[in-house]
Design a protein around this motif. Structure first.
Motif, short mmCIF file in Angstrom:
data_model
loop_
_atom_site.label_atom_id
_atom_site.label_comp_id
_atom_site.label_asym_id
_atom_site.label_seq_id
_atom_site.Cartn_x
_atom_site.Cartn_y
_atom_site.Cartn_z
N ALA A 49 0.85 -1.19 0.00
CA ALA A 49 0.00 0.00 0.00
C ALA A 49 0.89 1.24 0.00
CB ALA A 49 -0.90 0.00 1.23
N VAL A 51 0.53 5.59 0.50
CA VAL A 51 -0.38 6.62 1.02
C VAL A 51 0.23 7.99 0.72
CG1 VAL A 51 -1.46 7.52 3.12
CG2 VAL A 51 -1.07 5.05 2.89
N ALA A 52 -0.60 8.90 0.20
CA ALA A 52 -0.13 10.27 -0.06
C ALA A 52 0.35 10.90 1.24
CB ALA A 52 -1.24 11.11 -0.68
N VAL A 54 2.86 9.91 2.90
CA VAL A 54 3.68 8.94 3.62
C VAL A 54 4.68 8.31 2.64
CG1 VAL A 54 3.71 6.83 5.02
CG2 VAL A 54 1.79 8.44 5.21
N HIS A 55 4.16 7.76 1.54
CA HIS A 55 5.02 7.06 0.57
C HIS A 55 5.31 7.91 -0.66
CE1 HIS A 55 2.97 3.96 2.93
NE2 HIS A 55 4.09 3.30 2.81
N PRO A 131 -6.26 10.88 2.65
CA PRO A 131 -5.39 11.04 1.49
C PRO A 131 -5.58 9.92 0.47
CG PRO A 131 -4.17 10.09 3.32
CD PRO A 131 -5.55 10.39 3.85
N THR A 133 -4.98 6.76 -1.30
CA THR A 133 -4.36 5.53 -0.79
C THR A 133 -4.51 4.46 -1.86
OG1 THR A 133 -4.94 6.15 1.48
CG2 THR A 133 -4.41 3.83 1.09
N SER A 329 10.85 2.58 9.17
CA SER A 329 9.76 1.85 9.83
C SER A 329 8.57 2.77 9.98
CB SER A 329 10.21 1.35 11.20
OG SER A 329 9.12 0.71 11.84
N HIS A 330 7.38 2.21 9.82
CA HIS A 330 6.18 3.01 9.95
C HIS A 330 5.77 3.24 11.39
CE1 HIS A 330 4.79 3.73 5.91
NE2 HIS A 330 5.35 2.58 5.61
N PHE A 331 6.34 2.48 12.32
CA PHE A 331 5.79 2.52 13.68
C PHE A 331 6.86 2.86 14.71
CE2 PHE A 331 3.09 0.02 11.03
CZ PHE A 331 1.87 0.59 11.31
#
Lengths: 331, 331
Positions: A49, A51-52, A54-55, A131, A133, A329-331
């Motif tokens: 996935a 996401v605007a 984020v990625h 956003p 996705t 990392s996302h978290f």
């Protein structure tokens, strides 16, 4: 009452039917796609996935966003030795997304799906208060039993990586801070190269058959070379070392790192490379390298697996480099 | 450097590894899942996304959200005559989502994946500045050549539907406007029934083999019975009529419609039923009905396909009902 006349159906007919020309897509007229697996193959499935915000940047061109969304999945297939079979797309769009945005997104996705032999088979289009996705599930196939796992590395194997490392992470830095002195000496073409590597992953599908033939383990480098190689070795139950000076850098990346050596850590751990790291028994390294070159993919020997825990990234003096988290990392 | 130690990896290990017990999931340690298709089968692929605030209420329980996200996909498989093989999950989460939310989501998803025989094979977990967004790709299989298309209806066939229609749409109304006089006469159990039908789709997987044996065309009813049947007939190149009085209503829905006849249109076109509409040649209707009953699924004959354009929904007097759009649309 006329069926198939809802705004959603018209949306799908307008933007997605033209790019879903595979028979398996059933003209996007059905609830599902229908695929006849090639006898004698295993299916390889991956789902990423984006996401605007984020990625990708919300103001990236819709064509670039489409390419990234598809290609990050194709990179996973390549790393497993798989050839693409098709992909399903789910896109969540803010209300009011301009038709021109959708048209450009769909056109680029269609062009990429043709170029990479990965037809769009179906999916879902929904609205979101959030956003943009995009989730793509890509299916690939390998001859039965030839999937290249992440877990197959054993102590005493060579660690190799394709292409060049760090361009995308440095391209992201350049985009965020164009006036940073480290970029002052770059020519226009070098700047464009770094920016393009961040925007447009180049999945190494040409390497897939070579990996199947030679690699004990492989994964794509998406979250940073150091962290991803460490992850592969841990999954395989071994450790290893990587010699930082052997990690291949483009001329642009080398110039940036020379101007500001602190950015070497960014290159080694920044991510978005979409190159492939592989562990190859020493006896197969010459064949691997030669076959990769025939496939148009340069590969470099960067280290060796060992019967120990963890990965060390060492400099020319043998000192271990500190790379922080080593991966995104996302978290 | 320790691999596999990022917060993201720990997140996956904590919440998703316990529910991804299928061998094909490779312990979620790889870039991809690996599936060996059953020889002699075709693969059926479907992908649905659900967004907080669009497809479910942000304060729905995480268990209910997980069930809905998976089951809407299983409903598509059922309508195509397919048995589930596995699913991939992508979840975009706002930063700060409580661990307890994730634990409850993953536990319910795991329980459902076991109950429906649809193992979680892999996926992606990302952060989002927007609402919780869940995309599931479900894979199913059918014996080669037995996929039940949306496009196979021919004039002069029976139109049947499973279960009862309108409960979910009325349950949504009840949730939004609990003091509406139409709901005043309902008992607690009837209220709970309507609310549960909205929250928890019940995919009709038991009907899949019966559809394969008897149905010329089928689709799941997700966007409203009237609109979805119209869509199926249009895709098949025919039209038809549905007799509104034959559409099966639960006792609760019948009581609501009796109290406020204007809500009949909501029942017929509101959506979220996740029942199955099928076109069956008249000579197969008795077998279809008997086999469906043996599988535990009541089905009702509601109309007939015709060699004409469009679908008419007619009342007991033969007058065409006006249902507005007839189905939910995102655009």
């Amino acid at each position: 009452m006329e069926g198939g006349g809802s705004a959603e159906d018209r949306f799908i007919a307008r933007f997605f039917r033209p790019i879903a020309r595979s028979g398996a897509a059933l003209g996007l007229l059905d609830d599902a796609a229908l695929l006849s697996p090639t006898p004698g193959t295993d299916l390889v499935l991956t789902k990423d996935a984006v996401v605007a915000g984020v990625h990708f940047f919300p103001d990236d061109s819709p064509a670039s966003i489409a390419r990234k969304a598809l290609r990050v999945n194709l990179s996973d297939l390549a790393a497993k030795g798989a050839a693409p079979v098709g992909a399903l797309l789910a896109i969540a769009l803010p209300k009011g997304t301009p038709d021109a945005w959708m048209a450009a997104f769909a056109e680029a996705l269609g062009a990429d799906s043709l170029a990479f032999g990965c037809p769009i088979l179906g999916g879902d289009t929904v609205s979101t208060p959030g956003p943009v996705t995009i989730t793509i599930t890509a299916l690939g196939e390998v001859p039965k039993g030839t999937f290249v796992p992440r877990t197959g590395a054993r102590p005493g194997q060579a660690i190799l990586v394709s292409g060049t490392i760090g361009d995308a992470a440095l391209g992201l830095r350049l985009r965020q801070d164009a006036h940073h002195p480290a970029f002052a000496g770059l020519g226009e073409a070098q700047r464009a190269h770094l920016l393009d590597r961040y925007l447009h992953p180049q999945p190494r599908l040409a390497l897939a058959p070579v990996l199947r033939a030679c690699a004990a383990a492989a994964m794509d480098v998406s979250d940073g070379l150091a962290g991803d190689v460490a992850k592969m070795l841990k999954a395989s139950g071994c450790g290893g070392h990587v010699e930082a000076r052997r990690v291949p850098l483009s001329a642009a990346a080398a110039a940036v790192v020379k101007a500001d050596p602190s950015l070497f850590a960014v290159a080694l751990s920044g991510g978005d490379d979409y190159e492939i790291a592989a562990c190859v028994p020493h006896g197969r390294v010459a064949v691997f390298t030669a076959e990769a070159a025939r496939a148009g993919v340069p590969v470099a020997l960067i280290g060796e697996t060992r019967d120990e825990d963890g990965l060390s990234v060492v400099d020319a003096g043998g000192n271990t480099l500190e790379l922080g988290a080593g991966s995104y990392s996302h978290f």
